[in-house]
Design a protein around this motif. Structure first.
Motif, short mmCIF file in Angstrom:
data_model
loop_
_atom_site.label_atom_id
_atom_site.label_comp_id
_atom_site.label_asym_id
_atom_site.label_seq_id
_atom_site.Cartn_x
_atom_site.Cartn_y
_atom_site.Cartn_z
N ILE A 87 38.84 38.08 39.58
CA ILE A 87 37.95 38.01 38.41
C ILE A 87 38.70 37.46 37.20
O ILE A 87 38.20 36.59 36.48
CB ILE A 87 37.35 39.39 38.11
N PHE A 88 39.91 37.92 36.98
CA PHE A 88 40.67 37.44 35.83
C PHE A 88 40.99 35.96 35.96
O PHE A 88 40.84 35.20 35.00
CB PHE A 88 41.95 38.24 35.63
N ASP A 89 41.41 35.53 37.15
CA ASP A 89 41.76 34.13 37.35
C ASP A 89 40.55 33.22 37.11
O ASP A 89 40.68 32.14 36.55
CB ASP A 89 42.33 33.90 38.75
N ASP A 90 39.37 33.65 37.54
CA ASP A 90 38.15 32.86 37.31
C ASP A 90 37.82 32.76 35.82
O ASP A 90 37.31 31.77 35.35
CB ASP A 90 36.95 33.47 38.04
N HIS A 91 38.12 33.78 35.09
CA HIS A 91 37.78 33.83 33.67
C HIS A 91 38.76 33.05 32.80
O HIS A 91 38.38 32.48 31.80
CB HIS A 91 37.71 35.30 33.24
N ALA A 92 40.01 32.98 33.20
CA ALA A 92 41.07 32.46 32.33
C ALA A 92 41.28 30.95 32.42
O ALA A 92 42.22 30.43 31.85
CB ALA A 92 42.38 33.18 32.64
N ARG A 93 40.43 30.22 33.11
CA ARG A 93 40.62 28.78 33.27
C ARG A 93 40.46 28.05 31.94
O ARG A 93 39.42 28.09 31.32
CB ARG A 93 39.63 28.23 34.28
N GLY A 94 41.51 27.35 31.53
CA GLY A 94 41.45 26.51 30.34
C GLY A 94 41.40 27.28 29.04
O GLY A 94 41.22 26.69 27.97
N ILE A 95 41.53 28.57 29.09
CA ILE A 95 41.49 29.40 27.88
C ILE A 95 42.84 30.09 27.75
O ILE A 95 43.50 30.37 28.74
CB ILE A 95 40.36 30.45 27.98
N GLU A 96 43.22 30.37 26.56
CA GLU A 96 44.51 31.03 26.35
C GLU A 96 44.45 32.55 26.52
O GLU A 96 45.31 33.27 26.04
CB GLU A 96 45.04 30.69 24.95
#
Length: 118
Positions: free
Chosen positions: A8-17
């Motif tokens: 879930i975290f990996d899906d959310h953190a794409r391209g965002i800091e």
């Protein structure tokens, strides 16, 4: 559980800091021995939830397994409650226990009936 957190975290953190440290547990819900955890990213307000155990319809969940185990060893809800209390584990309600126990008994009777017919 950690696989779900990372998925879930990996899906959310794409391209965002955003970083994992910004995730905050904001709520939880229990269903017997299962717990659903609700997280929110304090950086981007992304919200996600997951169960502490995979919700796979092909496998018995922990509630069904606990009820089946009690039936197998010949104890009932009261003994399970005492055992879990001694281990400091939150236990399922009697209603949840009975539902899972009765479902397991029905499945086992159906299997026995099918076997005897063959």
């Amino acid at each position: 559980m950690w696989n779900e957190i990372h998925r879930i975290f990996d899906d959310h953190a794409r391209g965002i800091e955003c970083q994992f440290k910004y995730w905050q547990l904001v709520n939880f819900r229990r269903r017997g021995l299962l717990t659903q955890l609700f997280f929110k990213c304090q950086m981007c307000n992304y919200e996600a939830s997951f169960w502490t155990e995979p919700m796979d319809s092909e496998k018995s969940d922990i509630n069904a397994a606990a009820a089946a185990g009690c039936v197998k060893v010949g104890i009932g809800y009261t003994q399970m409650e005492k055992l879990f209390t001694a281990m400091n584990i939150k236990y399922m309600s009697e209603k949840t226990y009975v539902k899972n126990r009765d479902h397991k008994k029905t499945v086992l009777k159906n299997i026995e009936t099918e076997s005897s017919e063959n």
